[in-house]
Design a protein around this motif. Structure first.
Motif, PDB file in Angstrom:
ATOM      1  N   ALA A   1       6.471   1.052 -10.583  1.00  0.00           N
ATOM      2  CA  ALA A   1       5.638  -0.071 -11.014  1.00  0.00           C
ATOM      3  C   ALA A   1       4.827  -0.769  -9.939  1.00  0.00           C
ATOM      4  O   ALA A   1       3.700  -1.223 -10.045  1.00  0.00           O
ATOM      5  N   GLU A   2       5.139  -0.372  -8.730  1.00  0.00           N
ATOM      6  CA  GLU A   2       4.313  -0.763  -7.655  1.00  0.00           C
ATOM      7  C   GLU A   2       3.307  -0.203  -7.044  1.00  0.00           C
ATOM      8  O   GLU A   2       2.280  -0.449  -6.490  1.00  0.00           O
ATOM      9  N   GLN A   3       3.520   1.261  -7.771  1.00  0.00           N
ATOM     10  CA  GLN A   3       2.252   2.220  -7.406  1.00  0.00           C
ATOM     11  C   GLN A   3       0.816   1.559  -8.060  1.00  0.00           C
ATOM     12  O   GLN A   3      -0.062   2.082  -7.572  1.00  0.00           O
ATOM     13  N   PHE A   4       1.061   1.030  -9.118  1.00  0.00           N
ATOM     14  CA  PHE A   4      -0.183   0.571  -9.847  1.00  0.00           C
ATOM     15  C   PHE A   4      -0.986  -0.741  -9.285  1.00  0.00           C
ATOM     16  O   PHE A   4      -1.836  -1.045  -9.457  1.00  0.00           O
ATOM     17  N   LEU A   5      -0.279  -1.404  -8.358  1.00  0.00           N
ATOM     18  CA  LEU A   5      -0.740  -2.557  -7.325  1.00  0.00           C
ATOM     19  C   LEU A   5      -1.767  -2.106  -6.323  1.00  0.00           C
ATOM     20  O   LEU A   5      -2.481  -2.722  -5.791  1.00  0.00           O
ATOM     21  N   TYR A   6      -1.736  -0.932  -6.065  1.00  0.00           N
ATOM     22  CA  TYR A   6      -2.821  -0.382  -4.956  1.00  0.00           C
ATOM     23  C   TYR A   6      -3.736   0.629  -5.697  1.00  0.00           C
ATOM     24  O   TYR A   6      -3.637   1.529  -6.604  1.00  0.00           O
ATOM     25  N   THR A   7      -5.109   0.078  -5.199  1.00  0.00           N
ATOM     26  CA  THR A   7      -6.165   0.995  -5.407  1.00  0.00           C
ATOM     27  C   THR A   7      -6.417   2.016  -4.623  1.00  0.00           C
ATOM     28  O   THR A   7      -7.296   3.247  -5.076  1.00  0.00           O
ATOM     29  N   SER A   8      -5.933   2.028  -3.340  1.00  0.00           N
ATOM     30  CA  SER A   8      -6.194   3.036  -2.434  1.00  0.00           C
ATOM     31  C   SER A   8      -5.071   3.903  -2.165  1.00  0.00           C
ATOM     32  O   SER A   8      -3.876   3.103  -1.861  1.00  0.00           O
ATOM     33  N   GLN A   9      -4.876   5.034  -2.352  1.00  0.00           N
ATOM     34  CA  GLN A   9      -3.864   6.115  -2.034  1.00  0.00           C
ATOM     35  C   GLN A   9      -3.585   6.067  -0.617  1.00  0.00           C
ATOM     36  O   GLN A   9      -2.341   6.238  -0.080  1.00  0.00           O
ATOM     37  N   LYS A  10      -4.551   5.853   0.050  1.00  0.00           N
ATOM     38  CA  LYS A  10      -4.010   5.973   1.627  1.00  0.00           C
ATOM     39  C   LYS A  10      -3.275   4.729   1.835  1.00  0.00           C
ATOM     40  O   LYS A  10      -2.353   4.991   3.015  1.00  0.00           O
ATOM     41  N   GLU A  11      -3.651   3.455   1.499  1.00  0.00           N
ATOM     42  CA  GLU A  11      -3.036   2.401   1.669  1.00  0.00           C
ATOM     43  C   GLU A  11      -1.761   2.447   1.268  1.00  0.00           C
ATOM     44  O   GLU A  11      -0.274   1.954   1.759  1.00  0.00           O
ATOM     45  N   PHE A  12      -1.426   2.927   0.097  1.00  0.00           N
ATOM     46  CA  PHE A  12      -0.096   3.259  -0.796  1.00  0.00           C
ATOM     47  C   PHE A  12       0.876   4.047   0.222  1.00  0.00           C
ATOM     48  O   PHE A  12       1.882   3.480   0.324  1.00  0.00           O
ATOM     49  N   GLU A  13       0.252   4.976   0.530  1.00  0.00           N
ATOM     50  CA  GLU A  13       1.199   6.129   1.757  1.00  0.00           C
ATOM     51  C   GLU A  13       1.326   5.324   2.953  1.00  0.00           C
ATOM     52  O   GLU A  13       2.366   5.642   3.625  1.00  0.00           O
ATOM     53  N   ARG A  14       0.352   4.560   3.420  1.00  0.00           N
ATOM     54  CA  ARG A  14       0.829   3.768   4.865  1.00  0.00           C
ATOM     55  C   ARG A  14       1.986   2.952   4.612  1.00  0.00           C
ATOM     56  O   ARG A  14       2.744   2.615   5.544  1.00  0.00           O
ATOM     57  N   THR A  15       2.157   2.262   3.507  1.00  0.00           N
ATOM     58  CA  THR A  15       3.020   1.012   3.283  1.00  0.00           C
ATOM     59  C   THR A  15       4.259   1.667   2.678  1.00  0.00           C
ATOM     60  O   THR A  15       5.166   0.743   2.279  1.00  0.00           O
ATOM     61  N   ARG A  16       4.391   2.766   2.242  1.00  0.00           N
ATOM     62  CA  ARG A  16       5.631   3.567   1.677  1.00  0.00           C
ATOM     63  C   ARG A  16       6.898   3.136   2.128  1.00  0.00           C
ATOM     64  O   ARG A  16       7.872   2.965   1.449  1.00  0.00           O
ATOM     65  N   LYS A  17       7.108   3.509   3.409  1.00  0.00           N
ATOM     66  CA  LYS A  17       8.431   3.070   4.004  1.00  0.00           C
ATOM     67  C   LYS A  17       9.126   1.840   3.900  1.00  0.00           C
ATOM     68  O   LYS A  17      10.069   1.620   3.458  1.00  0.00           O
ATOM     69  N   GLY A  18       8.113   0.869   3.939  1.00  0.00           N
ATOM     70  CA  GLY A  18       8.474  -0.504   3.995  1.00  0.00           C
ATOM     71  C   GLY A  18       8.814  -1.065   2.620  1.00  0.00           C
ATOM     72  O   GLY A  18       9.846  -1.746   2.356  1.00  0.00           O
ATOM     73  N   ARG A  19       7.960  -0.446   1.735  1.00  0.00           N
ATOM     74  CA  ARG A  19       8.016  -0.785   0.317  1.00  0.00           C
ATOM     75  C   ARG A  19       9.383  -0.292  -0.322  1.00  0.00           C
ATOM     76  O   ARG A  19      10.159  -1.019  -1.047  1.00  0.00           O
ATOM     77  N   GLU A  20       9.579   1.075   0.124  1.00  0.00           N
ATOM     78  CA  GLU A  20      10.757   1.704  -0.556  1.00  0.00           C
ATOM     79  C   GLU A  20      12.189   0.941   0.144  1.00  0.00           C
ATOM     80  O   GLU A  20      12.907   0.778  -0.790  1.00  0.00           O
ATOM     81  N   SER A  21      11.884   0.523   1.255  1.00  0.00           N
ATOM     82  CA  SER A  21      13.204  -0.226   1.618  1.00  0.00           C
ATOM     83  C   SER A  21      13.522  -1.618   0.961  1.00  0.00           C
ATOM     84  O   SER A  21      14.255  -2.073   0.853  1.00  0.00           O
ATOM     85  N   GLN A  22      12.346  -2.243   0.888  1.00  0.00           N
ATOM     86  CA  GLN A  22      12.321  -3.493   0.107  1.00  0.00           C
ATOM     87  C   GLN A  22      12.911  -3.474  -1.205  1.00  0.00           C
ATOM     88  O   GLN A  22      13.456  -4.218  -1.826  1.00  0.00           O
ATOM     89  N   ASN A  23      12.177  -2.426  -2.011  1.00  0.00           N
ATOM     90  CA  ASN A  23      12.636  -2.099  -3.301  1.00  0.00           C
ATOM     91  C   ASN A  23      14.106  -1.686  -3.376  1.00  0.00           C
ATOM     92  O   ASN A  23      14.728  -1.754  -4.361  1.00  0.00           O
ATOM     93  N   ALA A  24      14.508  -0.972  -2.626  1.00  0.00           N
ATOM     94  CA  ALA A  24      16.079  -0.474  -2.434  1.00  0.00           C
ATOM     95  C   ALA A  24      16.945  -1.951  -2.336  1.00  0.00           C
ATOM     96  O   ALA A  24      17.984  -1.908  -3.029  1.00  0.00           O
ATOM     97  N   PHE A  25      16.571  -2.994  -1.671  1.00  0.00           N
ATOM     98  CA  PHE A  25      17.447  -3.939  -1.380  1.00  0.00           C
ATOM     99  C   PHE A  25      17.123  -4.960  -2.491  1.00  0.00           C
ATOM    100  O   PHE A  25      18.208  -5.494  -3.068  1.00  0.00           O
ATOM    101  N   LEU A  26      15.936  -4.924  -3.288  1.00  0.00           N
ATOM    102  CA  LEU A  26      15.780  -5.589  -4.380  1.00  0.00           C
ATOM    103  C   LEU A  26      16.643  -5.017  -5.737  1.00  0.00           C
ATOM    104  O   LEU A  26      17.264  -5.911  -6.486  1.00  0.00           O
TER     105      LEU A  26
END
Length: 125
Positions: free
Chosen positions: A45-70
């Protein structure tokens, strides 16, 4: 102060929370499936919030950690609902005075079961 009054029965709340803990400990495989499913859904679901694939890949590690916690936090909700239902059934079957004592007994028994299960999984490796 308010035109309405909420009455909370603390025995029901405590018994429901104890049964929720017991079920959360007892059904570890179901808990892991719920966490994995929620984590996959959050990442998708969070993938659709990003328009740039580069920004999506740059923040992947932090977002995945946050999603695991949530996902771990959200996995409590189904067990809390089942705990409320179990506490209600115990109250119907045994009476109101057994709410907390049966919840404590269930939490202790499921805690011992979870420790034994973890120990046996550790010995297999």
């Amino acid at each position: 102060m308010f035109p309405f009054y909420f009455s909370f029965d603390m025995a029901v709340i405590a018994g429901s929370c104890l049964w929720s803990l017991a079920l959360y400990l007892a059904f570890a495989s179901l808990r892991e499936k719920i966490i994995d499913g929620l984590e996959r859904w959050f990442n998708f679901a969070e993938q659709f919030l990003y328009t740039s694939q580069k920004e999506f890949e740059r923040t992947r590690k932090g977002r995945e950690s946050q999603n695991a916690f949530l996902a771990s936090l959200m996995s409590i909700i189904p067990f809390f609902i089942l705990g409320i239902l179990t506490n209600y059934l115990v109250e119907l079957e045994f009476g109101k005075s057994w709410d907390i004592s049966m919840g404590i007994l269930g939490a202790i028994a499921c805690g011992v079961y979870a420790l034994g299960r973890q120990d046996s999984q550790g010995n297999e490796e």
